[in-house]
Design an enzyme around this catalytic site. Structure first.
Site, PDB file in Angstrom:
ATOM      1  N   SER A  67       0.924  -1.208  -0.149  1.00 37.20           N
ATOM      2  CA  SER A  67       0.043  -0.459   0.166  1.00 37.20           C
ATOM      3  C   SER A  67       0.742   0.786  -0.177  1.00 37.20           C
ATOM      4  O   SER A  67       2.161   1.351   0.762  1.00 37.20           O
ATOM      5  CB  SER A  67      -1.128   0.238   0.891  1.00 37.20           C
ATOM      6  OG  SER A  67      -1.463  -1.290   1.024  1.00 37.20           O
TER       7      SER A  67
HETATM    8  N1  SAH Z   1      -0.030  -4.953   3.680  1.00 32.76           N
HETATM    9  C1  SAH Z   1       0.341  -5.407   3.057  1.00 32.76           C
HETATM   10  C2  SAH Z   1      -0.622  -5.514   2.029  1.00 32.76           C
HETATM   11  C3  SAH Z   1      -0.215  -6.320   0.900  1.00 32.76           C
HETATM   12  S1  SAH Z   1      -1.317  -6.911  -0.497  1.00 32.76           S
HETATM   13  C4  SAH Z   1       1.819  -4.824   2.920  1.00 32.76           C
HETATM   14  O1  SAH Z   1       2.362  -4.159   3.767  1.00 32.76           O
HETATM   15  O2  SAH Z   1       2.881  -4.851   1.552  1.00 32.76           O
HETATM   16  C5  SAH Z   1      -2.567  -7.725   0.508  1.00 32.76           C
HETATM   17  C6  SAH Z   1      -2.611  -8.906   0.980  1.00 32.76           C
HETATM   18  O3  SAH Z   1      -3.027  -9.785   1.283  1.00 32.76           O
HETATM   19  C7  SAH Z   1      -1.696  -9.871  -0.805  1.00 32.76           C
HETATM   20  O4  SAH Z   1      -0.591 -10.575  -0.512  1.00 32.76           O
HETATM   21  C8  SAH Z   1      -2.667 -11.287  -1.057  1.00 32.76           C
HETATM   22  O5  SAH Z   1      -2.117 -12.174  -0.896  1.00 32.76           O
HETATM   23  C9  SAH Z   1      -3.018 -11.900   0.617  1.00 32.76           C
HETATM   24  N2  SAH Z   1      -4.255 -12.036   0.710  1.00 32.76           N
HETATM   25  C10 SAH Z   1      -5.579 -12.324   0.515  1.00 32.76           C
HETATM   26  N3  SAH Z   1      -6.565 -12.602   0.942  1.00 32.76           N
HETATM   27  C11 SAH Z   1      -5.967 -13.154   1.958  1.00 32.76           C
HETATM   28  C12 SAH Z   1      -6.439 -14.190   2.836  1.00 32.76           C
HETATM   29  N4  SAH Z   1      -7.580 -14.716   2.905  1.00 32.76           N
HETATM   30  N5  SAH Z   1      -5.926 -15.219   3.723  1.00 32.76           N
HETATM   31  C13 SAH Z   1      -4.297 -14.158   4.008  1.00 32.76           C
HETATM   32  N6  SAH Z   1      -4.253 -13.230   2.810  1.00 32.76           N
HETATM   33  C14 SAH Z   1      -4.883 -12.664   1.895  1.00 32.76           C
END
Ligand code: SAH
Length: 231
Positions: A67
């Site tokens: 993000s």
């Molecule tokens: N907080 C992160 C943002 C990553 S983007 C950062 O600081 O970089 C969102 C992430 O959520 C992705 O890596 C995706 O694979 C994960 N995601 C999506 N659905 C999910 C689920 N049900 N359980 C765990 N992770 C999930």
């Protein structure tokens, strides 16, 4: 011969980034300090390092993104943390948001569903010697019942609804932050406060997150269904 490229001091870039965050309305001194401390450039792929301190989301592989700093700062501020809190994060991705929460003195339980990101991020967090982050690979829409209840829950991917298991695993007095929207990649940031009287819901405005995929999220489709998938 051309001049060698100037050495950029990441800490100076972070201070500049934090000054911009202040202008945009981030006021919590602890959050601003955490954003000065955590080296965001190490959480992005090498090709994107020179842009790590711009206010932009960046690709982290597997079709996912880290993000933009403003959103990380805003969510950290709206989560109203204090040191020692136990936080569940769903969607570890690069690990940057988890590292900010750890720098705020919280114990972070973070869940990632994709194998590649789980592996690369757990290695990075180990290399950085960050101890108060516990990472698991599974479907985060089911939460982490064995470590519940949590003081705070933060979901960093957007789903169609608030997963019931997360509401159940939130302690009374706790706060849950989650992007919710009935279209993928277009959500409202919702804050839930769990009180003795019930759930209080606030709309914190529009946000754009990658999809939350799982039992209480969107169904995996197309390029999401392959060997990177949770097996
Ligand atoms: N907080 C992160 C943002 C990553 S983007 C950062 O600081 O970089 C969102 C992430 O959520 C992705 O890596 C995706 O694979 C994960 N995601 C999506 N659905 C999910 C689920 N049900 N359980 C765990 N992770 C999930």
């Amino acid at each position: 011969m051309r001049n060698p490229s100037p050495v950029i001091d990441p800490k100076r870039l972070r201070r500049r980034m934090v000054n911009e965050l202040k202008v945009r309305g981030i006021t919590d001194p602890a959050v601003l300090q955490a954003m000065v401390e955590v080296p965001r450039h190490l959480f992005v792929q090498e090709a994107w390092r020179t842009q790590a301190y711009e206010d932009a989301s960046l690709p982290i592989g597997c079709n996912q993104t880290i993000s933009q700093p403003f959103i990380v700062a805003l969510m950290s501020q709206e989560l109203e943390t204090s040191p020692g809190m136990r936080i569940l994060e769903v969607g570890t991705g690069s690990g940057y948001q988890a590292a900010i929460l750890a720098a705020l003195g919280c114990t972070v339980f973070t869940i990632e569903r994709l194998r590649e990101l789980y592996q690369s991020t757990s290695m990075l967090l180990r290399q950085l010697g960050i101890r108060n982050i516990h990472m698991q690979r599974r479907d985060g829409t089911l939460g982490l019942p064995e470590a519940a209840p949590f003081d705070r829950i933060i979901v960093t991917a957007g789903g169609p609804e608030i997963p019931r298991p997360l509401l159940e695993q939130l302690d009374t007095g706790g706060i849950l932050l989650i992007p919710v929207g009935d279209k993928p990649r277009l959500q409202r940031l919702v804050r839930i406060r769990k009180t003795f009287q019930g759930m209080l819901k606030e709309d914190l405005g529009p946000v754009v997150f990658v999809d939350l995929i799982g039992d209480h999220g969107w169904q995996a489709t197309g390029c999401n269904v392959h060997n990177k998938e949770l097996s």
